[in-house]
Motif scaffolding. Sequence first.
Motif: not given
Length: 106
Positions: A20-29, A81-83, A87-95
């Motif tokens: 989910a993080m790699e795909l850039g999904l938000t937590w609700d997605e 996360a870099r791998h 970017d944390a600002q683009d991905n709420p899960l990562l942030a």
Amino acid sequence: MNDENREKIGSVAGQFVQQAMELGLTWDEAVAAFGLAAKAAAQAAASTSENSNEDCVALARQRLDEAFAIDVRVVVTIDEARHVGGDAQDNPLLATAHRRQGSKLH
């Protein structure tokens, strides 16, 4: 549930979160995707068992509710996360992961 099954479930859940993080999904997605996967699994189970589709979906909902009651901890290292190129600002899960301290995703 025995320890072996817990380990298997933890592995699947960890892979799902990482994907989910790699795909850039938000937590609700990500939650919506997991819910769809649970419903699809329930329907597949119904097609191969004597239980009705409604019974399998009801059991899946019960299992999801039980799973939400389990205490979990998700952590991500800065290197990880870099791998994934996120970017944390683009991905709420990562942030969220960055805010909750960094170590390896388990």
